[in-house]
Design an enzyme around this catalytic site. Structure first.
Site, mmCIF file in Angstrom:
data_model
loop_
_atom_site.group_PDB
_atom_site.id
_atom_site.type_symbol
_atom_site.label_atom_id
_atom_site.label_comp_id
_atom_site.label_asym_id
_atom_site.label_seq_id
_atom_site.Cartn_x
_atom_site.Cartn_y
_atom_site.Cartn_z
ATOM 1 N N GLU A 289 0.331 -5.522 2.343
ATOM 2 C CA GLU A 289 0.596 -5.541 0.898
ATOM 3 C C GLU A 289 1.673 -6.573 0.538
ATOM 4 O OE1 GLU A 289 -0.489 -1.451 -1.150
ATOM 5 O OE2 GLU A 289 1.654 -1.765 -1.270
ATOM 6 N N HIS A 310 -11.311 0.391 25.566
ATOM 7 C CA HIS A 310 -12.704 0.740 25.836
ATOM 8 C C HIS A 310 -13.558 0.620 24.586
ATOM 9 C CE1 HIS A 310 -11.761 2.214 29.923
ATOM 10 N NE2 HIS A 310 -10.564 2.287 29.378
ATOM 11 N N LYS A 424 -8.038 -0.037 -9.684
ATOM 12 C CA LYS A 424 -7.632 1.021 -10.620
ATOM 13 C C LYS A 424 -8.218 0.751 -12.008
ATOM 14 C CE LYS A 424 -3.121 1.901 -8.536
ATOM 15 N NZ LYS A 424 -1.697 1.746 -8.734
HETATM 16 O O1 PA5 Z 1 4.070 -0.174 -1.672
HETATM 17 C C1 PA5 Z 1 3.721 0.229 -2.759
HETATM 18 O O2 PA5 Z 1 4.391 0.006 -3.766
HETATM 19 C C2 PA5 Z 1 2.468 1.062 -2.940
HETATM 20 O O3 PA5 Z 1 1.728 1.165 -1.776
HETATM 21 C C3 PA5 Z 1 2.822 2.453 -3.405
HETATM 22 O O4 PA5 Z 1 3.652 3.059 -2.466
HETATM 23 C C4 PA5 Z 1 1.588 3.313 -3.636
HETATM 24 O O5 PA5 Z 1 0.679 2.662 -4.462
HETATM 25 C C5 PA5 Z 1 1.975 4.645 -4.271
HETATM 26 O O6 PA5 Z 1 2.620 4.454 -5.481
HETATM 27 P P1 PA5 Z 1 3.468 5.570 -6.171
HETATM 28 O O7 PA5 Z 1 4.564 5.965 -5.265
HETATM 29 O O8 PA5 Z 1 3.949 4.969 -7.452
HETATM 30 O O9 PA5 Z 1 2.553 6.744 -6.418
#
Ligand code: PA5
Length: 452
Positions: A289, A310, A424
């Site tokens: 990310e 394996h 989303k």
């Molecule tokens: O790293 C990030 O910002 C995302 O992966 C969030 O952790 C994830 O989308 C969850 O978001 P939130 O904590 O707002 O529910």
């Protein structure tokens, strides 16, 4: 305190030494930018000094709340997705007994997870088993509006309230979210849940050293003070004053960047101990990310060895040569188990009888490393003396710091995730969320065309 080891010679063996060294000044500049908050995404650099700014008072408050909940529960359900659960899960798995849930004299609660998917069967069956256990919930969401955990929380909250009544249910819920923004903080205030704050300047995937990770870890029985101490130690080993050759985060970031410029676009995190499986899941989110944007980034993958030798071993040895591996090697197992001797040696294993399994595992590790390096897969080796809280704290901080440096080496903002919004938008349009009507029609037409 012993540090985890990333040997400079071994790192230099992965790519031309002079090319790694040529990044020295850039890396230093990027570490300074992380500390001085002058780089991209500088609103989200609060994780850099979490080990020094997190007070013992806060750690104690987390510990006390965890102890209070532990008195009441056999199971804690951690509700969250992405950065809101992966860090806790990875640490809890490393610290826990592999079969905690099946221990007859279990003293530590079983930790289960929800809100990390929308699987109907998953949630149905979770609610089914929770009928038989005393349980509590921690709901973790920085935005307080993420759909997956919000749905799971609604379902579990209803279940908890039906099982215990509204007043007792409240005492079994801990909410971890933003101080001011989002539906969750409003609900938590209205209902009077115990809450912990996720600092504004710490993004989800960098939040394991905040209550997001620390509270579930404390409920599971982990020593959160020791984790923070380990992280603080690594903070001292990775700042800009530490010479490049002695700074594990700098070496790791520079080596993997160099490898990527040589066509090694896939990094596989390797472990040889099953309790580290989810550590790689945390790491994959952190790097995937943070780096994967603007057509850039190393693709993070992971394997559990020797299991996956394996299944994936053939490809790694002999498939496309666009891979490198980062091996997490643990020197000392927590337990010791030797291979029994048999007089008739019917299975032919007497050549290793009386040897501990860790010795066999180590030989498997060295043999694999050699084979993969010979096969054109460079290996970065990280040695961890033991899997305890201190080293976990060190590892977490080292990988976070290296991730910040790596993002800056690639010239991307390692602290945002604009791409995550795309699915989303479509999902909300398809579900007919209020405010998405216009988008909804467009998306439906496209879907109809695709499947006609
Ligand atoms: O790293 C990030 O910002 C995302 O992966 C969030 O952790 C994830 O989308 C969850 O978001 P939130 O904590 O707002 O529910």
């Amino acid at each position: 305190m012993e540090p985890i080891i990333l040997s400079v010679d071994q790192v230099f063996a992965t790519a031309p030494e002079n090319e790694i060294l040529s990044l020295k000044e850039d890396v230093k500049k990027h570490i300074n930018a992380l500390y001085q908050k002058t780089g991209k995404g500088n609103d989200y650099l609060g994780w850099v000094d979490l080990p020094t700014r997190t007070s013992d008072h806060l750690l104690k408050e987390i510990q006390d709340a965890a102890n209070a909940l532990r008195e009441k529960i056999e199971v804690l359900v951690v509700i969250g997705i992405g950065g809101s659960y992966l860090g806790a899960k990875s640490v809890i798995d490393i610290l826990s007994h592999n079969f905690n849930a099946l221990l007859p004299d279990r003293k530590k609660p079983i930790i289960l997870y929800a809100g990390q998917n929308i699987g109907e069967d998953y949630l149905f069956e979770l609610l089914e088993v929770l009928e038989n256990y005393d349980y509590g919930i921690t709901i973790i969401s920085k935005s307080g509006t993420t759909t997956e955990p919000a749905i799971a929380f609604r379902l579990l909250r209803h279940h908890l309230e039906t099982k215990y009544g509204k007043d007792e249910a409240k005492k079994r819920i801990v909410a971890i979210t933003d101080e001011k923004k989002g539906a969750l903080i409003d609900l938590a205030k209205k209902e009077g849940y115990k809450t912990f704050v996720i600092p504004d300047d710490v993004g989800g995937r960098y939040s394991v050293l905040t209550p997001v990770g620390l509270f579930p870890i404390a409920v599971a029985g982990g020593d959160i003070f020791a984790i923070m101490k380990g992280a603080k130690h690594m903070m001292e080993l990775t700042n800009a004053k530490v010479p490049f050759e002695e700074n594990p985060a700098a070496l790791y970031a520079a080596a993997r960047y160099c490898l990527s410029t040589k066509g090694k676009h896939i990094e596989i995190m390797v472990n040889f101990t099953p309790r580290m499986h989810n550590f790689a899941e945390w790491w994959k989110q952190l790097y995937g990310e943070s780096e994967g944007k603007q057509g850039k980034g190393i693709f993070p993958a992971s394997v559990d060895f020797t299991t996956d030798l394996h299944s994936m071993g053939q490809y790694i040895q002999d498939g496309q040569r666009n891979l490198f591996e980062t091996v997490l090697s643990v020197s000392e197992p927590r337990n010791s188990l030797a291979i029994p001797h048999e007089n008739d040696d019917s299975d032919g294993l007497n050549f290793i009888s009386y040897k501990p399994l860790s010795y066999v595992n180590k030989m498997a590790q060295l043999g694999t490393l050699l084979a993969h390096v010979d096969g054109g897969v460079p290996n970065i080796l990280i040695e961890i003396p033991k899997l305890n809280e201190n080293y976990i704290g060190q590892l977490i901080y080292m990988f976070e710091m290296a991730c910040g440096i790596s993002g800056y080496l690639l010239d991307v903002n390692p602290f945002d995730q604009p791409g995550v919004e795309e699915y989303k938008r479509n999902m909300f349009a398809l579900l007919g969320k209020p405010g998405c009507e216009e988008e909804s029609e467009k998306i439906r037409n496209r879907i109809d065309k695709m499947f006609k």
